[in-house]
Motif scaffolding. Structure first.
Motif, PDB file in Angstrom:
ATOM      1  N   TRP A 165      18.815  10.504   2.063  1.00  0.00           N
ATOM      2  CA  TRP A 165      19.729  11.648   1.951  1.00  0.00           C
ATOM      3  C   TRP A 165      20.211  12.174   3.300  1.00  0.00           C
ATOM      4  CZ3 TRP A 165      16.148  14.554  -2.022  1.00  0.00           C
ATOM      5  CH2 TRP A 165      16.229  13.906  -3.269  1.00  0.00           C
ATOM      6  N   LYS A 166      19.769  11.547   4.388  1.00  0.00           N
ATOM      7  CA  LYS A 166      20.168  11.954   5.752  1.00  0.00           C
ATOM      8  C   LYS A 166      19.937  13.457   5.974  1.00  0.00           C
ATOM      9  CE  LYS A 166      21.530   7.946   7.282  1.00  0.00           C
ATOM     10  NZ  LYS A 166      20.815   7.152   6.257  1.00  0.00           N
ATOM     11  N   LEU A 167      18.726  13.882   5.713  1.00  0.00           N
ATOM     12  CA  LEU A 167      18.397  15.306   5.824  1.00  0.00           C
ATOM     13  C   LEU A 167      18.261  15.732   7.291  1.00  0.00           C
ATOM     14  CD1 LEU A 167      15.753  15.678   2.963  1.00  0.00           C
ATOM     15  CD2 LEU A 167      18.228  16.085   2.881  1.00  0.00           C
ATOM     16  N   PRO A 168      18.652  16.968   7.602  1.00  0.00           N
ATOM     17  CA  PRO A 168      18.569  17.471   8.976  1.00  0.00           C
ATOM     18  C   PRO A 168      17.160  17.963   9.322  1.00  0.00           C
ATOM     19  CG  PRO A 168      19.531  19.159   7.584  1.00  0.00           C
ATOM     20  CD  PRO A 168      19.328  17.935   6.705  1.00  0.00           C
ATOM     21  N   VAL A 169      16.204  17.043   9.399  1.00  0.00           N
ATOM     22  CA  VAL A 169      14.812  17.406   9.659  1.00  0.00           C
ATOM     23  C   VAL A 169      14.272  16.550  10.789  1.00  0.00           C
ATOM     24  CG1 VAL A 169      14.059  15.860   7.786  1.00  0.00           C
ATOM     25  CG2 VAL A 169      12.499  17.604   8.649  1.00  0.00           C
ATOM     26  N   ILE A 170      13.534  17.180  11.688  1.00  0.00           N
ATOM     27  CA  ILE A 170      12.843  16.467  12.755  1.00  0.00           C
ATOM     28  C   ILE A 170      11.360  16.522  12.440  1.00  0.00           C
ATOM     29  CG2 ILE A 170      12.255  16.408  15.214  1.00  0.00           C
ATOM     30  CD1 ILE A 170      15.485  18.033  14.104  1.00  0.00           C
ATOM     31  N   PHE A 171      10.792  15.362  12.174  1.00  0.00           N
ATOM     32  CA  PHE A 171       9.359  15.267  11.904  1.00  0.00           C
ATOM     33  C   PHE A 171       8.638  15.146  13.249  1.00  0.00           C
ATOM     34  CE2 PHE A 171      11.384  13.345   8.111  1.00  0.00           C
ATOM     35  CZ  PHE A 171      10.893  14.213   7.141  1.00  0.00           C
ATOM     36  N   ILE A 172       7.763  16.078  13.540  1.00  0.00           N
ATOM     37  CA  ILE A 172       7.071  16.099  14.822  1.00  0.00           C
ATOM     38  C   ILE A 172       5.574  15.916  14.604  1.00  0.00           C
ATOM     39  CG2 ILE A 172       6.499  17.481  16.849  1.00  0.00           C
ATOM     40  CD1 ILE A 172       9.217  18.801  16.643  1.00  0.00           C
TER      41      ILE A 172
END
Length: 330
Positions: A165-172
């Protein structure tokens, strides 16, 4: 000494990280005095992640993390007073005294928790990002988790959906090497956690978590990609906690030499060195920052001490949205 960042940025980093360090040191002391009870996880040593993430994002961006949440909550704008009161279990706490150390929350400051279930925030963080995408904002979500949570199935399901879904999330992944007390080497065949993103063709990077500059640059790249509809990124930020996993952990699984090696890379001292070499602050100005931080920590403890306990009628509130939910009570 040339640097990409301004004097104001370094002074911000220094004061923020010093506040986080002194707050956590005081928290540890109060825990020993049994003023704070239950589980308690300190962020000492990992402050550069919070500082670099803050300068690479905007206030509207959402943060969500695990139970080592005090520092990120304060960095995001929740007052030290509200955080300390929460750990005391007082009504003036950021979660009304109902969450304690592991469950800080503030919708106002776009801080969506401290989560006690390992890895739960990974799915919830993607859900927050889906909401931002649905509403058409350019906000991003920074979803923090530890190297131990990288072993959870939730991560893989979420990575797949977030990329689809190309979500605007940065997994850190804040990789402090030992999860609850077992090294990455003993729990995974994949030692470079950022490579987990390869299975989903997700952009990923490995970052020095003892450097505010490196954290800022890594987060900044990922945030720009997300804002431009480029989807999620996995950042493995390699850091080190100076204390045990929690206050009950003696941390005997690592050597004193290893701990001292990382203390030589202390992010607060590194930032202070840059300030001093560039003559961006006098000794008196640095001392004024130190005094200001000390006073803020002392004030937050006094505030927590003097705050009231939650009233009995708060017990069943904030459980369900329905205000007249028919609880069965004695």
């Amino acid at each position: 000494m040339k640097t990409k960042f301004t004097k104001e940025t370094y002074l911000y980093w220094y004061e923020l990280m010093l506040l986080l360090r002194r707050f956590e040191e005081k928290t540890g002391q109060l825990y020993g005095m049994q003023k704070i009870r239950g589980f308690c996880h300190l962020y000492i040593g990992q402050e550069a992640i919070a500082a670099g993430a803050m300068t690479a994002t905007k206030p509207e961006d959402k943060f969500i993390t695990a139970y080592r949440d005090h520092a990120l909550a304060i960095a995001k704008g929740i007052s030290a007073k509200a955080c300390m009161a929460e750990m005391y279990g007082k009504a003036t706490g950021c979660s009304k005294g109902k969450g304690g150390s592991m469950h800080f929350f503030s919708k106002e400051h776009n801080f969506f928790g401290g989560h006690g279930i390992v890895g739960a925030q990974i799915g919830t963080g993607a859900g927050l990002a889906l909401a931002e995408q649905y509403q058409g904002t350019d906000n991003v979500v920074l979803c923090f988790f530890g190297d131990g949570a990288a072993r959870q199935g939730m991560l893989h399901e979420t990575f797949n959906m977030a990329m689809t879904w190309k979500l605007p999330v940065i997994f850190i992944c804040e990789n402090n090497m030992y999860a609850m007390g077992t090294s990455v080497e003993r729990t995974s065949n994949v030692l470079d956690i950022y490579k987990l993103a390869d299975a989903y063709e997700m952009p990923a990077d490995s970052i020095d978590g003892m450097s505010c500059e490196a954290v800022h640059e890594g987060v900044d790249r990922a945030v720009k990609r997300a804002r431009e509809n480029g989807g999620p990124t996995l950042l493995e930020i390699k850091t080190y906690r100076y204390r045990g996993h929690s206050m009950s952990d003696p941390a005997k699984y690592r050597t004193k030499e290893e701990l001292e090696e990382y203390k030589q890379k202390d992010p607060i001292q590194q930032v202070l060195n840059v300030i001093e070499k560039n003559k961006w602050a006098t000794e008196a100005e640095i001392e004024a920052i130190n005094d200001r931080v000390k006073a803020e920590v002392e004030e937050c403890v006094q505030f927590a001490e003097e705050s009231p306990w939650p009233s009995d009628d708060e017990l069943l509130k904030d459980v369900y949205v329905q205000e007249d939910y028919p609880f069965i009570v004695d």
